[in-house]
Write a protein that holds these residues in place. Structure first.
Motif, PDB file in Angstrom:
ATOM      1  N   ASN A  81     -28.307 -14.824 -35.336  1.00  0.00           N
ATOM      2  CA  ASN A  81     -28.054 -16.170 -35.860  1.00  0.00           C
ATOM      3  C   ASN A  81     -26.574 -16.530 -35.945  1.00  0.00           C
ATOM      4  O   ASN A  81     -26.199 -17.490 -36.616  1.00  0.00           O
ATOM      5  CB  ASN A  81     -28.759 -16.413 -37.194  1.00  0.00           C
ATOM      6  CG  ASN A  81     -30.247 -16.642 -37.010  1.00  0.00           C
ATOM      7  OD1 ASN A  81     -30.672 -17.202 -36.000  1.00  0.00           O
ATOM      8  ND2 ASN A  81     -31.040 -16.192 -37.953  1.00  0.00           N
ATOM      9  N   ALA A  82     -25.719 -15.775 -35.263  1.00  0.00           N
ATOM     10  CA  ALA A  82     -24.316 -16.191 -35.113  1.00  0.00           C
ATOM     11  C   ALA A  82     -24.300 -17.355 -34.106  1.00  0.00           C
ATOM     12  O   ALA A  82     -25.237 -17.485 -33.311  1.00  0.00           O
ATOM     13  CB  ALA A  82     -23.469 -15.031 -34.597  1.00  0.00           C
ATOM     14  N   PRO A  83     -23.267 -18.179 -34.130  1.00  0.00           N
ATOM     15  CA  PRO A  83     -22.122 -18.165 -35.029  1.00  0.00           C
ATOM     16  C   PRO A  83     -22.398 -18.637 -36.454  1.00  0.00           C
ATOM     17  O   PRO A  83     -21.601 -18.402 -37.343  1.00  0.00           O
ATOM     18  CB  PRO A  83     -21.114 -19.069 -34.319  1.00  0.00           C
ATOM     19  CG  PRO A  83     -21.919 -19.941 -33.422  1.00  0.00           C
ATOM     20  CD  PRO A  83     -23.123 -19.145 -33.024  1.00  0.00           C
ATOM     21  N   GLY A  84     -23.523 -19.318 -36.682  1.00  0.00           N
ATOM     22  CA  GLY A  84     -23.938 -19.664 -38.041  1.00  0.00           C
ATOM     23  C   GLY A  84     -22.889 -20.431 -38.830  1.00  0.00           C
ATOM     24  O   GLY A  84     -22.317 -21.404 -38.339  1.00  0.00           O
ATOM     25  N   ILE A  85     -22.627 -19.961 -40.064  1.00  0.00           N
ATOM     26  CA  ILE A  85     -21.673 -20.679 -40.930  1.00  0.00           C
ATOM     27  C   ILE A  85     -20.243 -20.594 -40.407  1.00  0.00           C
ATOM     28  O   ILE A  85     -19.365 -21.321 -40.884  1.00  0.00           O
ATOM     29  CB  ILE A  85     -21.721 -20.179 -42.395  1.00  0.00           C
ATOM     30  CG1 ILE A  85     -21.359 -18.697 -42.482  1.00  0.00           C
ATOM     31  CG2 ILE A  85     -23.073 -20.451 -43.023  1.00  0.00           C
ATOM     32  CD1 ILE A  85     -21.156 -18.195 -43.916  1.00  0.00           C
ATOM     33  N   TYR A  86     -20.014 -19.741 -39.414  1.00  0.00           N
ATOM     34  CA  TYR A  86     -18.675 -19.624 -38.842  1.00  0.00           C
ATOM     35  C   TYR A  86     -18.544 -20.421 -37.535  1.00  0.00           C
ATOM     36  O   TYR A  86     -17.590 -20.218 -36.771  1.00  0.00           O
ATOM     37  CB  TYR A  86     -18.338 -18.147 -38.590  1.00  0.00           C
ATOM     38  CG  TYR A  86     -18.491 -17.313 -39.832  1.00  0.00           C
ATOM     39  CD1 TYR A  86     -17.596 -17.438 -40.889  1.00  0.00           C
ATOM     40  CD2 TYR A  86     -19.558 -16.434 -39.977  1.00  0.00           C
ATOM     41  CE1 TYR A  86     -17.751 -16.700 -42.057  1.00  0.00           C
ATOM     42  CE2 TYR A  86     -19.716 -15.693 -41.146  1.00  0.00           C
ATOM     43  CZ  TYR A  86     -18.811 -15.828 -42.179  1.00  0.00           C
ATOM     44  OH  TYR A  86     -18.977 -15.107 -43.332  1.00  0.00           O
ATOM     45  N   SER A  87     -19.474 -21.326 -37.283  1.00  0.00           N
ATOM     46  CA  SER A  87     -19.511 -22.051 -36.008  1.00  0.00           C
ATOM     47  C   SER A  87     -18.204 -22.750 -35.677  1.00  0.00           C
ATOM     48  O   SER A  87     -17.743 -22.711 -34.531  1.00  0.00           O
ATOM     49  CB  SER A  87     -20.651 -23.081 -36.008  1.00  0.00           C
ATOM     50  OG  SER A  87     -21.906 -22.432 -35.988  1.00  0.00           O
ATOM     51  N   ALA A  88     -17.581 -23.410 -36.656  1.00  0.00           N
ATOM     52  CA  ALA A  88     -16.357 -24.184 -36.383  1.00  0.00           C
ATOM     53  C   ALA A  88     -15.148 -23.291 -36.133  1.00  0.00           C
ATOM     54  O   ALA A  88     -14.148 -23.743 -35.587  1.00  0.00           O
ATOM     55  CB  ALA A  88     -16.068 -25.141 -37.530  1.00  0.00           C
ATOM     56  N   ARG A  89     -15.242 -22.033 -36.543  1.00  0.00           N
ATOM     57  CA  ARG A  89     -14.107 -21.118 -36.367  1.00  0.00           C
ATOM     58  C   ARG A  89     -14.544 -19.810 -35.707  1.00  0.00           C
ATOM     59  O   ARG A  89     -13.984 -18.758 -35.951  1.00  0.00           O
ATOM     60  CB  ARG A  89     -13.428 -20.850 -37.716  1.00  0.00           C
ATOM     61  CG  ARG A  89     -14.350 -20.387 -38.836  1.00  0.00           C
ATOM     62  CD  ARG A  89     -13.627 -20.413 -40.192  1.00  0.00           C
ATOM     63  NE  ARG A  89     -14.415 -19.852 -41.274  1.00  0.00           N
ATOM     64  CZ  ARG A  89     -15.320 -20.507 -41.972  1.00  0.00           C
ATOM     65  NH1 ARG A  89     -15.592 -21.780 -41.691  1.00  0.00           N
ATOM     66  NH2 ARG A  89     -15.980 -19.934 -42.960  1.00  0.00           N
ATOM     67  N   PHE A  90     -15.530 -19.914 -34.835  1.00  0.00           N
ATOM     68  CA  PHE A  90     -16.108 -18.747 -34.172  1.00  0.00           C
ATOM     69  C   PHE A  90     -15.057 -17.969 -33.381  1.00  0.00           C
ATOM     70  O   PHE A  90     -15.035 -16.744 -33.377  1.00  0.00           O
ATOM     71  CB  PHE A  90     -17.244 -19.210 -33.255  1.00  0.00           C
ATOM     72  CG  PHE A  90     -18.133 -18.117 -32.739  1.00  0.00           C
ATOM     73  CD1 PHE A  90     -18.524 -17.047 -33.535  1.00  0.00           C
ATOM     74  CD2 PHE A  90     -18.614 -18.167 -31.438  1.00  0.00           C
ATOM     75  CE1 PHE A  90     -19.371 -16.058 -33.053  1.00  0.00           C
ATOM     76  CE2 PHE A  90     -19.459 -17.188 -30.945  1.00  0.00           C
ATOM     77  CZ  PHE A  90     -19.831 -16.129 -31.756  1.00  0.00           C
ATOM     78  N   ALA A  91     -14.148 -18.712 -32.733  1.00  0.00           N
ATOM     79  CA  ALA A  91     -13.110 -18.067 -31.917  1.00  0.00           C
ATOM     80  C   ALA A  91     -11.828 -17.818 -32.701  1.00  0.00           C
ATOM     81  O   ALA A  91     -10.836 -17.358 -32.140  1.00  0.00           O
ATOM     82  CB  ALA A  91     -12.816 -18.920 -30.687  1.00  0.00           C
TER      83      ALA A  91
END
Length: 200
Positions: A81-91
């Motif tokens: 379930n990644a990027p999940g809550i980190y979607s906006a800062r995945f990279a």
């Protein structure tokens, strides 16, 4: 017109929200927090719901107005379930859509075996009447699709160019605004939120 603060400065989100609020004739004007000099909250929750509430309370306390916050992202089951809550800062860098999309494609490359890779956009909205509101209104929407192996389309933002909608044969970034609002995770969550606001 009643004013509420949007705990975001994302122009794409602001446009989607204001369009749907206008259609519901709620008499609400949405003001992005940046216009009021409000900085970003520290998103240290471990779920979309926690982060949405954190952001809404932060904006409401700073402004003295009711606040609406959205926490949303892309969940891909094969990546846990990644990027999940980190979607906006995945990279690594917040809001770098190009880098985030590139990283997602890299992470998914070992799973490309000819079968579609399922992904879903998730949106949780939290509305608070004041900063310490003990009963936030919560609404959630999910939009299931497939993850493309290369970007398609010029509309939208975030992962829209990689999110394929099989029923339409198009990526989210190829949809017009009205079609996207009718189907999207954010559109679904906002319709549910508006229903609760009309009933409260």
């Amino acid at each position: 017109m009643k004013k509420i603060v949007l705990a975001s400065n994302n122009k794409g989100k602001l446009s989607e929200f204001q369009t749907l609020f206008d259609k519901a004739n709620l008499g609400i004007t949405i003001v992005p927090q940046g216009e009021l000099g409000i900085g970003d909250a520290i998103e240290n929750g471990l779920s979309f719901i926690e982060n949405a509430i954190i952001k809404a309370r932060h904006a409401s306390r700073a402004s003295g107005l009711p606040a609406l916050a959205d926490d949303s992202g892309l969940c891909v089951p094969v990546l846990g379930n990644a990027p999940g809550i980190y979607s906006a800062r995945f990279a690594g860098l917040h809001g770098d859509d190009g880098a985030n999309n590139t990283k997602l494609l890299q992470e998914l490359s070992p799973y490309r075996n000819g079968t579609p890779i399922v992904g879903k956009f998730v949106c949780v909205l939290a509305y608070v009447r004041h900063g310490d509101d003990p009963l936030p209104i919560i609404a959630q929407g999910e939009w299931v699709g497939e993850i493309l192996d290369m970007p398609q389309g010029e509309n939208g933002f975030g992962y829209d160019p990689l999110f394929y909608v099989p029923s339409l044969g198009k990526a989210s970034a190829e949809l017009d605004k009205d079609t996207k609002n009718a189907l999207s995770h954010r559109g679904q969550a906002l319709q549910k939120l508006i229903k609760q606001l009309l009933e409260s």
